[in-house]
Design an enzyme around this catalytic site. Structure first.
Site, PDB file in Angstrom:
ATOM      1  NE  ARG A  54       5.406  11.466   7.402  1.00 19.98           N
ATOM      2  CZ  ARG A  54       5.681  12.093   8.553  1.00 19.98           C
ATOM      3  NH1 ARG A  54       4.942  11.871   9.628  1.00 19.98           N
ATOM      4  NH2 ARG A  54       6.699  12.933   8.626  1.00 19.98           N
ATOM      5  CE1 TYR A 106     -10.304   7.359 -11.930  1.00 19.49           C
ATOM      6  CE2 TYR A 106      -8.509   8.501 -10.819  1.00 19.49           C
ATOM      7  CZ  TYR A 106      -9.732   7.849 -10.774  1.00 19.49           C
ATOM      8  OH  TYR A 106     -10.390   7.700  -9.581  1.00 19.49           O
ATOM      9  CE  LYS A 204      -8.703   1.242 -10.330  1.00 15.88           C
ATOM     10  NZ  LYS A 204      -8.110   2.312  -9.509  1.00 15.88           N
TER      11      LYS A 204
END
Length: 384
Positions: A54, A106, A204
Protein backbone atom coordinates in the site's frame (compact mmCIF):
# COMPACT_ATOMS: atom_id res chain seq x y z
CA UNK A 1 9.97 23.00 -23.67
CA UNK A 2 12.11 25.39 -21.59
CA UNK A 3 12.13 23.73 -18.15
CA UNK A 4 15.34 21.97 -17.14
CA UNK A 5 16.15 19.51 -14.37
CA UNK A 6 19.78 18.70 -13.64
CA UNK A 7 20.71 20.43 -16.92
CA UNK A 8 18.25 18.31 -18.90
CA UNK A 9 15.10 19.55 -20.56
CA UNK A 10 11.83 18.22 -19.17
CA UNK A 11 11.18 16.45 -22.47
CA UNK A 12 14.36 14.42 -21.95
CA UNK A 13 13.58 13.70 -18.31
CA UNK A 14 10.16 12.35 -19.27
CA UNK A 15 11.27 10.35 -22.32
CA UNK A 16 14.17 8.75 -20.46
CA UNK A 17 12.17 8.35 -17.23
CA UNK A 18 15.36 9.70 -15.59
CA UNK A 19 17.38 7.07 -17.44
CA UNK A 20 16.90 4.41 -14.80
CA UNK A 21 18.02 0.91 -15.84
CA UNK A 22 17.01 -2.24 -13.96
CA UNK A 23 20.04 -3.35 -11.97
CA UNK A 24 19.26 -7.07 -12.25
CA UNK A 25 18.49 -7.41 -15.96
CA UNK A 26 19.79 -4.09 -17.40
CA UNK A 27 16.33 -3.63 -18.91
CA UNK A 28 15.55 -0.07 -20.07
CA UNK A 29 11.85 -0.79 -19.59
CA UNK A 30 10.87 -0.39 -15.93
CA UNK A 31 10.04 -3.63 -14.11
CA UNK A 32 6.70 -4.24 -12.42
CA UNK A 33 6.46 -5.72 -8.91
CA UNK A 34 3.00 -7.25 -8.34
CA UNK A 35 3.74 -8.60 -4.86
CA UNK A 36 1.51 -7.21 -2.12
CA UNK A 37 3.90 -8.13 0.69
CA UNK A 38 7.63 -8.46 1.35
CA UNK A 39 9.60 -10.91 3.49
CA UNK A 40 11.20 -9.68 6.69
CA UNK A 41 14.80 -10.28 7.59
CA UNK A 42 15.55 -12.77 10.36
CA UNK A 43 16.04 -9.90 12.81
CA UNK A 44 12.44 -8.85 11.96
CA UNK A 45 13.58 -5.73 10.10
CA UNK A 46 12.26 -4.95 6.63
CA UNK A 47 14.53 -5.28 3.61
CA UNK A 48 14.88 -1.76 2.13
CA UNK A 49 12.19 -0.69 4.58
CA UNK A 50 9.42 -2.32 2.55
CA UNK A 51 6.57 -3.90 4.48
CA UNK A 52 3.34 -3.87 2.50
CA UNK A 53 2.49 -2.72 -0.99
CA UNK A 54 0.00 0.00 0.00
CA UNK A 55 2.89 2.38 0.59
CA UNK A 56 6.07 0.49 -0.12
CA UNK A 57 5.90 -1.14 -3.56
CA UNK A 58 9.09 -0.46 -5.57
CA UNK A 59 7.00 0.05 -8.74
CA UNK A 60 6.08 3.47 -7.32
CA UNK A 61 9.66 4.66 -6.99
CA UNK A 62 10.46 5.60 -10.58
CA UNK A 63 7.11 7.20 -11.34
CA UNK A 64 7.38 9.37 -8.22
CA UNK A 65 10.98 10.29 -9.02
CA UNK A 66 9.99 11.39 -12.53
CA UNK A 67 7.16 13.50 -11.09
CA UNK A 68 9.55 15.12 -8.62
CA UNK A 69 11.92 15.99 -11.44
CA UNK A 70 9.23 17.33 -13.76
CA UNK A 71 7.53 19.46 -11.11
CA UNK A 72 10.69 20.47 -9.26
CA UNK A 73 9.29 18.89 -6.10
CA UNK A 74 10.68 17.16 -3.02
CA UNK A 75 8.32 14.17 -2.82
CA UNK A 76 5.34 12.67 -4.64
CA UNK A 77 2.50 10.24 -3.92
CA UNK A 78 0.32 8.24 -6.32
CA UNK A 79 -3.43 7.82 -5.86
CA UNK A 80 -6.24 5.71 -7.27
CA UNK A 81 -7.75 8.79 -8.98
CA UNK A 82 -7.38 12.54 -9.26
CA UNK A 83 -10.32 12.96 -6.89
CA UNK A 84 -8.60 10.73 -4.33
CA UNK A 85 -5.50 12.93 -4.52
CA UNK A 86 -7.46 16.17 -4.12
CA UNK A 87 -9.61 14.78 -1.30
CA UNK A 88 -6.48 13.64 0.55
CA UNK A 89 -5.32 17.26 0.79
CA UNK A 90 -8.69 18.28 2.25
CA UNK A 91 -8.61 15.37 4.68
CA UNK A 92 -5.23 16.53 5.98
CA UNK A 93 -6.95 19.67 7.30
CA UNK A 94 -8.64 20.00 10.69
CA UNK A 95 -12.35 20.67 11.40
CA UNK A 96 -12.92 24.40 11.46
CA UNK A 97 -10.21 25.16 8.89
CA UNK A 98 -11.12 27.59 6.14
CA UNK A 99 -10.46 26.92 2.44
CA UNK A 100 -10.55 29.36 -0.47
CA UNK A 101 -11.24 27.75 -3.85
CA UNK A 102 -12.32 28.87 -7.33
CA UNK A 103 -15.92 29.33 -8.40
CA UNK A 104 -15.04 27.74 -11.74
CA UNK A 105 -13.21 24.45 -11.26
CA UNK A 106 -13.58 20.70 -11.72
CA UNK A 107 -17.26 20.35 -10.84
CA UNK A 108 -16.98 17.05 -8.93
CA UNK A 109 -14.39 18.47 -6.53
CA UNK A 110 -16.45 21.63 -6.02
CA UNK A 111 -19.47 19.42 -5.23
CA UNK A 112 -17.36 17.40 -2.77
CA UNK A 113 -16.24 20.57 -1.01
CA UNK A 114 -19.78 21.90 -0.74
CA UNK A 115 -21.17 18.61 0.57
CA UNK A 116 -18.76 16.23 2.30
CA UNK A 117 -16.18 18.94 2.94
CA UNK A 118 -18.71 21.06 4.81
CA UNK A 119 -20.05 18.04 6.71
CA UNK A 120 -16.44 17.32 7.75
CA UNK A 121 -16.27 20.68 9.48
CA UNK A 122 -14.44 22.69 6.83
CA UNK A 123 -15.61 26.10 5.64
CA UNK A 124 -15.24 27.40 2.10
CA UNK A 125 -15.24 30.62 0.11
CA UNK A 126 -15.37 30.42 -3.69
CA UNK A 127 -13.64 33.16 -5.68
CA UNK A 128 -13.34 34.31 -9.30
CA UNK A 129 -10.20 32.70 -10.73
CA UNK A 130 -8.70 35.71 -12.44
CA UNK A 131 -9.10 38.23 -9.60
CA UNK A 132 -5.94 38.08 -7.44
CA UNK A 133 -7.25 40.84 -5.16
CA UNK A 134 -10.45 38.85 -4.47
CA UNK A 135 -8.39 35.85 -3.41
CA UNK A 136 -6.50 37.93 -0.86
CA UNK A 137 -9.69 39.53 0.47
CA UNK A 138 -11.20 36.12 1.24
CA UNK A 139 -8.15 34.90 3.18
CA UNK A 140 -8.75 34.96 6.95
CA UNK A 141 -5.57 35.16 9.09
CA UNK A 142 -5.47 32.36 11.64
CA UNK A 143 -8.34 30.49 10.01
CA UNK A 144 -7.58 30.04 6.31
CA UNK A 145 -5.32 27.00 5.98
CA UNK A 146 -5.61 26.05 2.30
CA UNK A 147 -5.86 27.92 -1.00
CA UNK A 148 -6.92 25.59 -3.80
CA UNK A 149 -6.14 26.83 -7.32
CA UNK A 150 -6.99 25.40 -10.71
CA UNK A 151 -5.34 27.15 -13.64
CA UNK A 152 -6.31 27.05 -16.46
CA UNK A 153 -9.73 26.46 -14.88
CA UNK A 154 -12.18 23.94 -16.30
CA UNK A 155 -14.18 24.68 -18.49
CA UNK A 156 -13.69 28.38 -19.36
CA UNK A 157 -9.88 28.25 -18.94
CA UNK A 158 -9.60 31.28 -16.70
CA UNK A 159 -6.08 31.96 -15.46
CA UNK A 160 -5.06 32.58 -11.85
CA UNK A 161 -1.81 34.35 -10.99
CA UNK A 162 -0.17 31.65 -8.86
CA UNK A 163 2.65 33.87 -7.62
CA UNK A 164 0.33 36.66 -6.48
CA UNK A 165 -2.03 34.31 -4.66
CA UNK A 166 0.84 32.36 -3.09
CA UNK A 167 2.42 35.56 -1.76
CA UNK A 168 -0.83 36.56 -0.05
CA UNK A 169 -1.46 33.04 1.25
CA UNK A 170 1.99 32.57 2.72
CA UNK A 171 1.70 35.92 4.48
CA UNK A 172 -1.05 34.40 6.65
CA UNK A 173 0.51 30.93 6.89
CA UNK A 174 -1.81 29.16 4.41
CA UNK A 175 -0.86 26.29 2.10
CA UNK A 176 -1.31 26.72 -1.66
CA UNK A 177 -2.27 23.67 -3.72
CA UNK A 178 -2.57 23.87 -7.51
CA UNK A 179 -4.44 21.52 -9.81
CA UNK A 180 -1.95 21.40 -12.70
CA UNK A 181 -3.80 18.76 -14.72
CA UNK A 182 -4.45 20.90 -17.80
CA UNK A 183 -1.15 22.76 -18.04
CA UNK A 184 1.07 19.77 -17.09
CA UNK A 185 4.63 20.37 -15.82
CA UNK A 186 5.74 20.71 -19.45
CA UNK A 187 3.95 24.08 -19.55
CA UNK A 188 3.62 25.27 -15.93
CA UNK A 189 5.55 24.30 -12.80
CA UNK A 190 3.48 25.81 -9.97
CA UNK A 191 6.19 25.23 -7.35
CA UNK A 192 8.38 27.75 -9.19
CA UNK A 193 5.62 30.33 -8.60
CA UNK A 194 5.26 29.59 -4.90
CA UNK A 195 2.85 26.64 -4.74
CA UNK A 196 3.31 24.17 -1.87
CA UNK A 197 1.50 21.19 -3.42
CA UNK A 198 0.79 20.27 -7.03
CA UNK A 199 -2.04 17.91 -7.91
CA UNK A 200 -2.76 16.04 -11.14
CA UNK A 201 -5.59 13.96 -12.36
CA UNK A 202 -2.99 11.70 -13.94
CA UNK A 203 -5.81 9.99 -15.83
CA UNK A 204 -5.47 12.91 -18.23
CA UNK A 205 -2.27 14.24 -19.79
CA UNK A 206 0.30 12.47 -17.61
CA UNK A 207 -0.96 9.08 -18.77
CA UNK A 208 -2.38 10.40 -22.02
CA UNK A 209 -4.07 7.30 -23.43
CA UNK A 210 -7.46 7.21 -21.69
CA UNK A 211 -6.74 3.82 -20.14
CA UNK A 212 -5.56 4.56 -16.58
CA UNK A 213 -7.40 6.09 -13.62
CA UNK A 214 -4.81 7.82 -11.43
CA UNK A 215 -3.96 10.89 -9.38
CA UNK A 216 -0.77 12.43 -8.03
CA UNK A 217 0.41 14.92 -5.43
CA UNK A 218 3.86 16.53 -5.36
CA UNK A 219 5.15 18.78 -2.57
CA UNK A 220 7.61 21.65 -2.64
CA UNK A 221 9.06 20.52 0.68
CA UNK A 222 8.51 17.76 3.23
CA UNK A 223 6.92 19.79 5.98
CA UNK A 224 4.40 18.95 8.72
CA UNK A 225 1.41 19.35 6.42
CA UNK A 226 2.94 17.02 3.83
CA UNK A 227 3.57 14.46 6.58
CA UNK A 228 -0.15 14.59 7.36
CA UNK A 229 -0.97 14.15 3.66
CA UNK A 230 1.28 11.08 3.52
CA UNK A 231 -0.30 9.67 6.67
CA UNK A 232 -3.75 10.12 5.16
CA UNK A 233 -2.57 8.59 1.86
CA UNK A 234 -1.28 5.45 3.53
CA UNK A 235 -4.04 5.14 6.10
CA UNK A 236 -6.88 5.94 3.71
CA UNK A 237 -5.74 3.30 1.26
CA UNK A 238 -6.69 5.10 -1.99
CA UNK A 239 -3.37 4.16 -3.56
CA UNK A 240 -2.62 3.40 -7.18
CA UNK A 241 -2.29 -0.23 -8.27
CA UNK A 242 1.11 -1.36 -9.45
CA UNK A 243 0.00 -2.22 -12.99
CA UNK A 244 -1.68 1.19 -13.32
CA UNK A 245 1.54 2.76 -12.00
CA UNK A 246 3.54 1.00 -14.68
CA UNK A 247 1.12 2.19 -17.37
CA UNK A 248 1.25 5.73 -15.97
CA UNK A 249 5.03 5.79 -16.18
CA UNK A 250 4.87 4.48 -19.74
CA UNK A 251 2.46 7.27 -20.62
CA UNK A 252 4.63 9.97 -19.03
CA UNK A 253 7.49 9.01 -21.33
CA UNK A 254 5.59 10.46 -24.32
CA UNK A 255 4.25 13.47 -22.41
CA UNK A 256 6.35 16.02 -24.27
CA UNK A 257 5.40 15.07 -27.82
CA UNK A 258 1.71 14.70 -26.93
CA UNK A 259 1.47 18.03 -25.12
CA UNK A 260 3.35 19.88 -27.83
CA UNK A 261 1.08 18.49 -30.56
CA UNK A 262 -2.15 19.03 -28.61
CA UNK A 263 -1.13 22.61 -27.76
CA UNK A 264 -0.25 23.36 -31.36
CA UNK A 265 -3.56 21.94 -32.58
CA UNK A 266 -5.57 23.82 -29.95
CA UNK A 267 -3.92 27.12 -30.86
CA UNK A 268 -4.65 26.56 -34.54
CA UNK A 269 -8.31 25.79 -33.82
CA UNK A 270 -8.62 28.80 -31.51
CA UNK A 271 -7.19 31.18 -34.11
CA UNK A 272 -9.26 29.69 -36.96
CA UNK A 273 -12.58 30.04 -35.14
CA UNK A 274 -11.93 33.21 -33.11
CA UNK A 275 -13.72 35.39 -35.67
CA UNK A 276 -15.92 32.69 -37.21
CA UNK A 277 -19.46 33.81 -38.09
CA UNK A 278 -21.05 30.87 -36.23
CA UNK A 279 -18.98 31.17 -33.04
CA UNK A 280 -19.88 33.57 -30.24
CA UNK A 281 -16.58 33.17 -28.39
CA UNK A 282 -13.45 31.04 -28.27
CA UNK A 283 -12.11 30.56 -24.75
CA UNK A 284 -8.41 29.74 -24.90
CA UNK A 285 -5.61 31.37 -22.86
CA UNK A 286 -3.30 31.46 -25.87
CA UNK A 287 -5.46 34.08 -27.58
CA UNK A 288 -4.65 37.73 -26.98
CA UNK A 289 -8.39 38.30 -26.52
CA UNK A 290 -8.50 35.97 -23.50
CA UNK A 291 -8.89 37.92 -20.26
CA UNK A 292 -6.04 36.03 -18.60
CA UNK A 293 -3.64 36.02 -21.54
CA UNK A 294 -0.98 38.27 -19.99
CA UNK A 295 -0.76 36.11 -16.86
CA UNK A 296 -0.82 32.97 -19.00
CA UNK A 297 2.20 34.22 -20.94
CA UNK A 298 4.06 34.61 -17.66
CA UNK A 299 3.36 31.21 -16.13
CA UNK A 300 2.64 29.00 -19.17
CA UNK A 301 5.90 28.40 -21.00
CA UNK A 302 6.14 26.43 -24.23
CA UNK A 303 2.45 26.50 -25.13
CA UNK A 304 -1.02 27.08 -23.73
CA UNK A 305 -2.30 23.51 -23.51
CA UNK A 306 -4.73 21.37 -25.44
CA UNK A 307 -8.00 22.51 -23.84
CA UNK A 308 -10.38 25.10 -25.22
CA UNK A 309 -14.09 25.88 -25.24
CA UNK A 310 -16.33 27.17 -28.02
CA UNK A 311 -19.48 29.13 -27.34
CA UNK A 312 -21.69 28.50 -30.35
CA UNK A 313 -24.21 31.01 -31.68
CA UNK A 314 -27.79 29.78 -31.31
CA UNK A 315 -27.86 28.90 -27.63
CA UNK A 316 -28.19 25.52 -25.95
CA UNK A 317 -30.18 23.81 -28.70
CA UNK A 318 -27.65 24.70 -31.38
CA UNK A 319 -24.74 23.77 -29.12
CA UNK A 320 -26.15 20.30 -28.45
CA UNK A 321 -26.88 19.79 -32.15
CA UNK A 322 -23.32 20.85 -33.06
CA UNK A 323 -21.95 18.54 -30.35
CA UNK A 324 -23.90 15.64 -31.89
CA UNK A 325 -22.81 16.47 -35.44
CA UNK A 326 -19.06 16.21 -34.72
CA UNK A 327 -17.47 12.98 -35.92
CA UNK A 328 -13.76 13.12 -35.12
CA UNK A 329 -14.41 14.82 -31.80
CA UNK A 330 -15.87 11.98 -29.74
CA UNK A 331 -18.76 12.77 -27.37
CA UNK A 332 -17.07 11.70 -24.15
CA UNK A 333 -16.06 12.95 -20.71
CA UNK A 334 -12.38 13.36 -19.84
CA UNK A 335 -9.45 15.12 -21.46
CA UNK A 336 -5.76 14.80 -22.21
CA UNK A 337 -5.85 11.67 -24.38
CA UNK A 338 -4.44 11.32 -27.88
CA UNK A 339 -7.97 11.42 -29.31
CA UNK A 340 -10.05 14.61 -29.48
CA UNK A 341 -13.15 14.82 -27.29
CA UNK A 342 -16.12 17.19 -27.09
CA UNK A 343 -18.53 17.73 -24.24
CA UNK A 344 -21.61 19.83 -23.54
CA UNK A 345 -20.54 20.70 -20.00
CA UNK A 346 -23.83 22.13 -18.73
CA UNK A 347 -25.55 18.81 -19.44
CA UNK A 348 -22.80 16.84 -17.73
CA UNK A 349 -22.74 19.00 -14.60
CA UNK A 350 -26.50 19.24 -14.17
CA UNK A 351 -28.97 21.97 -13.21
CA UNK A 352 -26.68 23.66 -10.67
CA UNK A 353 -23.87 24.12 -13.21
CA UNK A 354 -22.57 27.67 -13.70
CA UNK A 355 -21.55 26.77 -17.27
CA UNK A 356 -23.58 28.49 -20.03
CA UNK A 357 -25.66 26.22 -22.26
CA UNK A 358 -23.93 27.33 -25.46
CA UNK A 359 -20.48 26.16 -24.30
CA UNK A 360 -18.73 23.10 -25.73
CA UNK A 361 -15.56 21.92 -24.00
CA UNK A 362 -12.96 20.45 -26.33
CA UNK A 363 -9.97 18.30 -25.48
CA UNK A 364 -7.85 18.63 -28.58
CA UNK A 365 -5.85 15.52 -29.44
CA UNK A 366 -2.91 14.79 -31.71
CA UNK A 367 -4.77 14.17 -34.98
CA UNK A 368 -3.94 16.16 -38.13
CA UNK A 369 -5.09 19.73 -37.62
CA UNK A 370 -6.78 19.99 -41.04
CA UNK A 371 -9.05 17.06 -40.19
CA UNK A 372 -10.00 18.57 -36.82
CA UNK A 373 -10.85 21.97 -38.30
CA UNK A 374 -12.83 20.32 -41.08
CA UNK A 375 -14.83 18.31 -38.53
CA UNK A 376 -15.80 21.47 -36.64
CA UNK A 377 -16.62 23.39 -39.84
CA UNK A 378 -18.79 20.54 -41.11
CA UNK A 379 -20.69 20.28 -37.83
CA UNK A 380 -21.29 24.04 -37.80
CA UNK A 381 -22.58 23.99 -41.37
CA UNK A 382 -24.89 21.07 -40.67
CA UNK A 383 -26.50 22.84 -37.72
CA UNK A 384 -27.16 26.30 -39.19
Amino acid sequence: MPHKTNNQHAATVAAQALGWVDETTRSVTPPLYPSTTFERNTDLSYHDGRCYTRADNPTYDQACAVLNALEGGADSRLFASGMAAAVCVLQALQPGDHVVAPKVMYWALRAFMQDIGVRSGLTFDFVDNGDADAWAKHMQPGKTKLIWLETPANPDWQITDIAAVAKAAHAIGAIVAVDNTVATPLITRPIEFGADIVMHSATKYLNGHSDVLAGTLTCAKKDAFWAQVCKQHKGGGAVLGVFETWLLLRGMRTLSVRVERASSNAMAIARHFETHAEIEQVQYPGLESHIGHDIAKKQMQGGFGGMLSLRVKGGTERAVAFHNACKLFKRATSLGGVESLIEHRASVEGPTSPVPGDLLRMSVGIEHIDDLIDDIETALNQTK
